[in-house]
Design a protein around this motif. Sequence first.
Motif, PDB file in Angstrom:
ATOM      1  N   VAL A   1       0.848  -1.181   0.000  1.00 27.40           N
ATOM      2  CA  VAL A   1       0.000   0.000   0.000  1.00 27.40           C
ATOM      3  C   VAL A   1       0.885   1.233   0.000  1.00 27.40           C
ATOM      4  CG1 VAL A   1      -0.193   0.047   2.525  1.00 27.40           C
ATOM      5  CG2 VAL A   1      -1.925   1.196   1.137  1.00 27.40           C
ATOM      6  N   GLU A   2       0.512   2.215  -0.789  1.00 30.60           N
ATOM      7  CA  GLU A   2       1.204   3.501  -0.812  1.00 30.60           C
ATOM      8  C   GLU A   2       0.165   4.590  -0.606  1.00 30.60           C
ATOM      9  OE1 GLU A   2       4.334   4.104  -0.924  1.00 30.60           O
ATOM     10  OE2 GLU A   2       5.198   2.201  -1.617  1.00 30.60           O
ATOM     11  N   TYR A   3       0.528   5.597   0.188  1.00 28.87           N
ATOM     12  CA  TYR A   3      -0.373   6.723   0.410  1.00 28.87           C
ATOM     13  C   TYR A   3       0.179   7.942  -0.311  1.00 28.87           C
ATOM     14  CZ  TYR A   3      -2.745   3.794   3.751  1.00 28.87           C
ATOM     15  OH  TYR A   3      -3.457   2.769   4.318  1.00 28.87           O
ATOM     16  N   VAL A   4      -0.624   8.459  -1.216  1.00 31.62           N
ATOM     17  CA  VAL A   4      -0.233   9.599  -2.041  1.00 31.62           C
ATOM     18  C   VAL A   4      -0.984  10.816  -1.518  1.00 31.62           C
ATOM     19  CG1 VAL A   4      -0.037  10.495  -4.386  1.00 31.62           C
ATOM     20  CG2 VAL A   4      -0.020   8.002  -3.984  1.00 31.62           C
ATOM     21  N   LYS A   5      -0.271  11.664  -0.798  1.00 31.93           N
ATOM     22  CA  LYS A   5      -0.916  12.803  -0.157  1.00 31.93           C
ATOM     23  C   LYS A   5      -1.162  13.909  -1.170  1.00 31.93           C
ATOM     24  CE  LYS A   5       1.459  11.629   4.143  1.00 31.93           C
ATOM     25  NZ  LYS A   5       2.433  12.061   5.167  1.00 31.93           N
ATOM     26  N   ASP A   6      -2.151  14.750  -0.864  1.00 31.57           N
ATOM     27  CA  ASP A   6      -2.428  15.890  -1.737  1.00 31.57           C
ATOM     28  C   ASP A   6      -1.155  16.713  -1.910  1.00 31.57           C
ATOM     29  OD1 ASP A   6      -5.079  15.221  -2.087  1.00 31.57           O
ATOM     30  OD2 ASP A   6      -5.748  16.356  -0.342  1.00 31.57           O
ATOM     31  N   GLY A   7      -0.854  17.039  -3.130  1.00 29.67           N
ATOM     32  CA  GLY A   7       0.374  17.775  -3.419  1.00 29.67           C
ATOM     33  C   GLY A   7       1.467  16.873  -3.967  1.00 29.67           C
ATOM     34  N   ASP A   8       1.379  15.549  -3.688  1.00 27.53           N
ATOM     35  CA  ASP A   8       2.328  14.605  -4.270  1.00 27.53           C
ATOM     36  C   ASP A   8       1.998  14.389  -5.747  1.00 27.53           C
ATOM     37  OD1 ASP A   8       3.473  14.343  -1.813  1.00 27.53           O
ATOM     38  OD2 ASP A   8       2.596  12.390  -1.351  1.00 27.53           O
ATOM     39  N   THR A   9       2.965  13.884  -6.482  1.00 22.48           N
ATOM     40  CA  THR A   9       2.767  13.667  -7.917  1.00 22.48           C
ATOM     41  C   THR A   9       2.363  12.215  -8.151  1.00 22.48           C
ATOM     42  OG1 THR A   9       5.144  13.306  -8.068  1.00 22.48           O
ATOM     43  CG2 THR A   9       4.329  15.497  -8.660  1.00 22.48           C
ATOM     44  N   LEU A  10       1.060  11.964  -8.165  1.00 22.96           N
ATOM     45  CA  LEU A  10       0.545  10.608  -8.324  1.00 22.96           C
ATOM     46  C   LEU A  10       1.006   9.980  -9.628  1.00 22.96           C
ATOM     47  CD1 LEU A  10      -1.360   8.255  -7.549  1.00 22.96           C
ATOM     48  CD2 LEU A  10      -3.187   9.504  -8.722  1.00 22.96           C
ATOM     49  N   ASP A  11       0.978  10.758 -10.715  1.00 19.83           N
ATOM     50  CA  ASP A  11       1.335  10.181 -12.003  1.00 19.83           C
ATOM     51  C   ASP A  11       2.774   9.664 -12.000  1.00 19.83           C
ATOM     52  OD1 ASP A  11       2.163  12.805 -11.731  1.00 19.83           O
ATOM     53  OD2 ASP A  11       1.995  13.269 -13.871  1.00 19.83           O
ATOM     54  N   VAL A  12       3.679  10.381 -11.330  1.00 18.57           N
ATOM     55  CA  VAL A  12       5.078   9.935 -11.258  1.00 18.57           C
ATOM     56  C   VAL A  12       5.185   8.667 -10.420  1.00 18.57           C
ATOM     57  CG1 VAL A  12       7.389  10.525 -10.432  1.00 18.57           C
ATOM     58  CG2 VAL A  12       5.990  12.251 -11.590  1.00 18.57           C
ATOM     59  N   ILE A  13       4.455   8.629  -9.286  1.00 19.04           N
ATOM     60  CA  ILE A  13       4.504   7.465  -8.399  1.00 19.04           C
ATOM     61  C   ILE A  13       3.942   6.232  -9.096  1.00 19.04           C
ATOM     62  CG2 ILE A  13       3.581   6.508  -6.251  1.00 19.04           C
ATOM     63  CD1 ILE A  13       3.676   9.379  -5.120  1.00 19.04           C
ATOM     64  N   ILE A  14       2.793   6.390  -9.763  1.00 16.20           N
ATOM     65  CA  ILE A  14       2.169   5.256 -10.443  1.00 16.20           C
ATOM     66  C   ILE A  14       3.021   4.789 -11.625  1.00 16.20           C
ATOM     67  CG2 ILE A  14       0.184   4.509 -11.809  1.00 16.20           C
ATOM     68  CD1 ILE A  14      -0.539   4.680  -8.953  1.00 16.20           C
ATOM     69  N   SER A  15       3.533   5.722 -12.396  1.00 18.19           N
ATOM     70  CA  SER A  15       4.320   5.333 -13.572  1.00 18.19           C
ATOM     71  C   SER A  15       5.604   4.615 -13.154  1.00 18.19           C
ATOM     72  CB  SER A  15       4.645   6.560 -14.434  1.00 18.19           C
ATOM     73  OG  SER A  15       5.399   7.518 -13.711  1.00 18.19           O
TER      74      SER A  15
END
Length: 704
Positions: free
Chosen positions: A426-440
């Motif tokens: 599980v990863e928590y992507v907080k508001d302001g983080d770059t989700l697209d970079v984390i997912i890619s």
Amino acid sequence: MKTTAIFSILLAASAASVFADGFVIIPPTTFLPNPVQVEVKYHNVDIKLTHQFAQVHIDQEFYNPNNYQVEGRYIFPIPEEAAISDFVLWIEGEKVHGEIKDADEALRIYQEIVSRMIDPAIFRYVGQDMFEARIFPFPAKGTRQVELDYQQLVRKDKNLYRFIYPLSTERFSSKDLESAIIKIDLITDEPIKNIYSPSHVIDIRYINSKHAEITWEERNVRPDKDFILYYSLNEEEVDMSLLTYKPKRGEDGYFILLGSVGSGEIESVPKDIVFVVDRSGSMRGERMEMVIDALSYCIENLGPDDRFNIITFASNTETLFGGLERASRVNVGDASDFVGDIVARGGTNIGGALDLAFSQNFSRTRPSFIVFLTDGYPTVGEMDLGRIVKKVEDFNGAKMFVFGIGKEEINAILLDAMSEAGRGLVEYVKDGDTLDVIISSFYDKISRPVLTDIGVNFGTVSVYDVVPRSLPDIFEGQQLIITGRYRGSGRTRISLTGLRGGSKQEVSFTSEFTEYSRELDFVGRYWAIRQVGTLLRDIRLNGENAELVNDIKALALEFGIVTPYTSYLVTENEEMLARPEFDAIRTMSSEMLTMDGALAPAMGEKSASGGFAVDVSSTINRMSRGTVQEVSHNPVVNYINGMAFTKQGDIWKQNGYEGQTTRKISYGSAEFYKLLADKPDAGDFISLGEVIFKIDDVWYEITR
């Protein structure tokens, strides 16, 4: 009138050391009896590692915070087997080179400095080779830049190389460093298999199979532990290395097993993957835009033999295809249109989305994944959290990777439990983080699984309390890190099995679980941190019980780990508690971690949902994975040479001291220096200041 610069370098004759980082001390004078010690503004290190040879360049800037011009003493403990090629002090824009002085004079100056009690920590360097430089003038509110180059042979044990760059001397800085950067350019003659740092979280970029760039970088930090890097080279496709630590004969030891699989010739393996996307109303706006960008990247990078599907859910569920379909050009185009038409509205039907995901026609012969993205907890359909997790437990198909987006709406305990039951992360992507970079980044890894369904057999040696409990798949650029305890000792054959490119693969190697070894003390503490994280996760998911709490307390005290159950260790220092490093510990307490049945409906409870719960889960997950950063310059807990110390009042006490009779020795006395000469290890403990410690069954108490 131009200021005259006085600059000299002296070499002290004594035992070699692994320490190398330079530091500056301002000695007290009659004019300035209590000077404020210098600040290190930045510390940049560039290292070129060519197989077994290191070329190190250090660039540091020191700042004099005093309102007076002072004299500074630059001290540089020399690494073992190192040769210094250049040492430069910048004075008024010019390079001033030093001269090597006679060893007896250097030793006299060193003893003069330490005997004046400028800082007890300097005793950690008694008995070691060093350079000492006098820097004058050190202008009021001014800076001095130092550059140094040295070369060093990297130690090798079997197929494992160990390089140490000492950062611990930065504890002498009176303030946090604005920046500290270590960059390593590793170039080898053979393929690189393992790169691992037990001390710092590093970023690794592979240029090719024989060339890697390794970076550690922090801002506003005061390092107090040395940077350690291990790497191994092997012509075999699968490489394993064993590190052991057993400080006492007859007791159980600790181990770390590093495993890696060459991936340079492995093509992307066909996989089955289902993307499950929350499109409830709370996803509206920036969150949905990030999800669409991330999904678009994943779709565009599907392999031609991959099979995929996309499921979206709000109050109801929608699916792109009736089941998994091949990633043909037409299907990929349809998927892009489907993603572009996603609109966020409605409730959150997690149970329905899981039912639809589990009904897909996953193959049993290829890697299968479910990527689950959500920002909330169930508000529609199945509302019982326990039954939702049971759905995941009963499904024995694809591994589930969960991404929690945002903070306030998330039920972190539910998402933790889903990933645990789904044998994923599980990863928590907080508001302001770059989700697209984390997912890619995540997607690029799972696109090239190099070893899946892993198993390890340790042969004739008995191991227990192994972390992680379920072994993860190895993807490109990753390695397997297993840690645990072991009983007995001796040589044994360790076997690693798994699926590679659809075929079963097994590799074995012979190594030794040592009967006695004190050198690698970080191995025990690394295991303890991961084990504490695992036990905290158990409490988080299943509720508190006395056995788990007692295990956590025992480990925390033995290894000096601050936990919610040992938070009393830090309650006396509120200024320290206000520091960002302690955010999670300050907010985590046994009351907040505990739920009456962890998966009971508790959506409104602070311990289960919202930003606080996400922070707690993120901290526990990092601990259990071994990626947690220890608090730097911890004023109440310290770990030195395999021993944990706790500060009580003004005195540091080795854990295990319970009022036993001590041999009292005054700081700076003749007996004090004799102890340092007879027991060199005492210098490390004395570096804490007033301290009680045990050596050879004798308790010593150092007093001022």
